[in-house]
Scaffold this motif. Structure first.
Motif, PDB file in Angstrom:
ATOM      1  N   ARG A  85      35.979  44.123  38.976  1.00 54.69           N
ATOM      2  CA  ARG A  85      36.540  45.388  39.462  1.00 54.69           C
ATOM      3  C   ARG A  85      37.978  45.570  38.973  1.00 54.69           C
ATOM      4  O   ARG A  85      38.364  46.657  38.512  1.00 54.69           O
ATOM      5  N   PHE A  86      38.774  44.510  39.046  1.00 57.80           N
ATOM      6  CA  PHE A  86      40.150  44.590  38.565  1.00 57.80           C
ATOM      7  C   PHE A  86      40.190  44.805  37.045  1.00 57.80           C
ATOM      8  O   PHE A  86      41.022  45.559  36.533  1.00 57.80           O
ATOM      9  N   GLU A  87      39.293  44.140  36.332  1.00 54.33           N
ATOM     10  CA  GLU A  87      39.256  44.301  34.879  1.00 54.33           C
ATOM     11  C   GLU A  87      38.941  45.742  34.496  1.00 54.33           C
ATOM     12  O   GLU A  87      39.497  46.277  33.529  1.00 54.33           O
ATOM     13  N   GLU A 112      49.338  41.193  44.487  1.00 57.87           N
ATOM     14  CA  GLU A 112      50.304  40.330  45.165  1.00 57.87           C
ATOM     15  C   GLU A 112      49.630  39.491  46.249  1.00 57.87           C
ATOM     16  O   GLU A 112      50.061  38.372  46.548  1.00 57.87           O
ATOM     17  N   GLU A 113      48.550  40.013  46.830  1.00 53.35           N
ATOM     18  CA  GLU A 113      47.839  39.307  47.894  1.00 53.35           C
ATOM     19  C   GLU A 113      46.836  38.288  47.361  1.00 53.35           C
ATOM     20  O   GLU A 113      46.335  37.455  48.121  1.00 53.35           O
ATOM     21  N   LYS A 114      46.525  38.344  46.070  1.00 59.31           N
ATOM     22  CA  LYS A 114      45.535  37.448  45.489  1.00 59.31           C
ATOM     23  C   LYS A 114      46.218  36.155  45.037  1.00 59.31           C
ATOM     24  O   LYS A 114      46.959  36.137  44.063  1.00 59.31           O
ATOM     25  N   GLN A 115      45.947  35.071  45.761  1.00 62.22           N
ATOM     26  CA  GLN A 115      46.594  33.797  45.482  1.00 62.22           C
ATOM     27  C   GLN A 115      45.705  32.818  44.715  1.00 62.22           C
ATOM     28  O   GLN A 115      46.190  31.791  44.234  1.00 62.22           O
ATOM     29  N   GLU A 116      44.401  33.129  44.595  1.00 64.66           N
ATOM     30  CA  GLU A 116      43.507  32.213  43.884  1.00 64.66           C
ATOM     31  C   GLU A 116      43.870  32.140  42.400  1.00 64.66           C
ATOM     32  O   GLU A 116      44.283  33.126  41.800  1.00 64.66           O
ATOM     33  N   SER A 117      43.677  30.968  41.822  1.00 67.37           N
ATOM     34  CA  SER A 117      44.041  30.760  40.416  1.00 67.37           C
ATOM     35  C   SER A 117      43.213  31.622  39.469  1.00 67.37           C
ATOM     36  O   SER A 117      43.657  31.931  38.357  1.00 67.37           O
ATOM     37  N   GLU A 118      42.005  32.017  39.918  1.00 65.82           N
ATOM     38  CA  GLU A 118      41.150  32.848  39.047  1.00 65.82           C
ATOM     39  C   GLU A 118      41.774  34.205  38.742  1.00 65.82           C
ATOM     40  O   GLU A 118      41.394  34.857  37.762  1.00 65.82           O
ATOM     41  N   TYR A 119      42.727  34.648  39.550  1.00 65.38           N
ATOM     42  CA  TYR A 119      43.360  35.947  39.326  1.00 65.38           C
ATOM     43  C   TYR A 119      44.557  35.859  38.378  1.00 65.38           C
ATOM     44  O   TYR A 119      45.150  36.893  38.055  1.00 65.38           O
ATOM     45  N   ASN A 120      44.908  34.660  37.928  1.00 64.49           N
ATOM     46  CA  ASN A 120      46.095  34.513  37.089  1.00 64.49           C
ATOM     47  C   ASN A 120      45.993  35.313  35.791  1.00 64.49           C
ATOM     48  O   ASN A 120      46.953  35.957  35.372  1.00 64.49           O
ATOM     49  N   GLN A 121      44.812  35.279  35.159  1.00 66.95           N
ATOM     50  CA  GLN A 121      44.647  36.012  33.905  1.00 66.95           C
ATOM     51  C   GLN A 121      44.723  37.516  34.131  1.00 66.95           C
ATOM     52  O   GLN A 121      45.303  38.251  33.323  1.00 66.95           O
ATOM     53  N   VAL A 122      44.135  37.979  35.245  1.00 70.96           N
ATOM     54  CA  VAL A 122      44.218  39.401  35.585  1.00 70.96           C
ATOM     55  C   VAL A 122      45.677  39.810  35.772  1.00 70.96           C
ATOM     56  O   VAL A 122      46.116  40.863  35.299  1.00 70.96           O
ATOM     57  N   LYS A 123      46.448  38.975  36.466  1.00 73.52           N
ATOM     58  CA  LYS A 123      47.860  39.276  36.709  1.00 73.52           C
ATOM     59  C   LYS A 123      48.644  39.313  35.403  1.00 73.52           C
ATOM     60  O   LYS A 123      49.520  40.167  35.212  1.00 73.52           O
ATOM     61  N   GLU A 124      48.349  38.387  34.503  1.00 78.38           N
ATOM     62  CA  GLU A 124      49.028  38.376  33.196  1.00 78.38           C
ATOM     63  C   GLU A 124      48.715  39.645  32.407  1.00 78.38           C
ATOM     64  O   GLU A 124      49.615  40.256  31.800  1.00 78.38           O
TER      65      GLU A 124
END
Length: 269
Positions: free
Chosen positions: A199-201, A243-255
């Motif tokens: 969904r984020f992608e 900002e609320e997503k702390q799981e490591s799987e979201y790191n690439q999305v954040k980048e």
């Protein structure tokens, strides 16, 4: 949960499945010539028009409609039919064929067309119709040398646990009081998390397309302002949610989001 219509992007190529229909009756407009000693007709999808006559006015197929946009700088990508694989519920793959040029609607093309930069094309692929009791799970599509899944539904229950285990794994290491490794285990990526990432992608892809339109299309000042408002609102919303997503799987999305946000800030100055 179906994600078949979510656009997927790689290297500036955006693929979108517009529709997928099963057991569609195709009315053929072409008078194909018969190939001696063969039970098929030249230029028609393999095996679809089997029969005894020299022509066949209609046949049945599973029909996939696909749109491809090239918003990047690559100009040497030619889309081939074997780069779209239908995967049934048991995990078996099926190849399709392009719709014959004689039967294509306006703005549709077929095999051998090169996707030039800043253009888009529509394609129709036909698959030999599967039996009604066979489910279609997903399409695997090669987007500029990267195979990406477009999921319609999960695999059949008989193989679901086997195939779903082959997901991204995260190693979990536990330590004892002395700091020594006590336990190592693998936790598979949860399906709900997977769909949240998808969904984020999709939202990042939509944001990327808006940026492209803002800085490459010819717009009036009013149109630029309207698009700027949409972009800044979406950036603000994504900032709060990620900002609320702390799981490591979201790191690439954040980048990826940071890169898009920085690009907009730089180009909007």
């Amino acid at each position: 949960m179906s994600e078949i219509n979510i656009p997927k992007e790689n290297e500036g190529f955006i693929y979108t499945i517009l529709s997928f229909e099963r057991n569609v009756e195709i009315k053929c407009n072409k008078n194909c010539r018969y190939i001696k000693d063969k039970k098929y007709y030249q230029d028609c999808p393999a095996q679809l028009t089997m029969g005894n006559g020299k022509t066949k006015s209609k046949f049945t197929a599973d029909k996939l409609v696909l749109n491809i946009k090239n918003i990047g700088g690559h100009e040497n990508w030619t889309f081939a039919s074997n780069e779209v694989l239908l995967v049934d519920g048991a995990g078996f793959i099926h190849e399709g064929e392009f719709m014959c040029y004689e039967n294509l609607p306006v703005n549709y093309t077929g095999e051998g067309q090169q996707l030039l930069s800043q253009t888009q094309m529509n394609f129709i692929l036909l698959f030999y119709p599967l039996p009604e009791n066979v489910n279609v799970s997903r399409f695997k599509i090669n987007i500029y040398n990267k195979w990406i899944d477009f999921i319609l539904q999960d695999f059949d229950e008989s193989v679901s646990s086997l195939f779903n285990a082959v997901k991204k794994k995260e190693k979990v290491i536990e330590y004892n009081e002395e700091g020594e490794k006590k336990h190592i285990s693998n936790t598979y990526l949860d399906y709900n998390l997977k769909y949240d990432l998808e969904r984020f992608e999709k939202r990042l892809l939509d944001l990327k397309v808006k940026l492209f339109s803002r800085f490459n299309n010819i717009l009036t000042q009013a149109e630029k302002t309207k698009l700027d408002n949409k972009i800044t609102s979406e950036i603000y919303a994504l900032d709060l949610e990620l900002e609320e997503k702390q799981e490591s799987e979201y790191n690439q999305v954040k980048e990826n989001f940071t890169a898009i946000k920085d690009e907009y800030t730089r180009r909007a100055k």
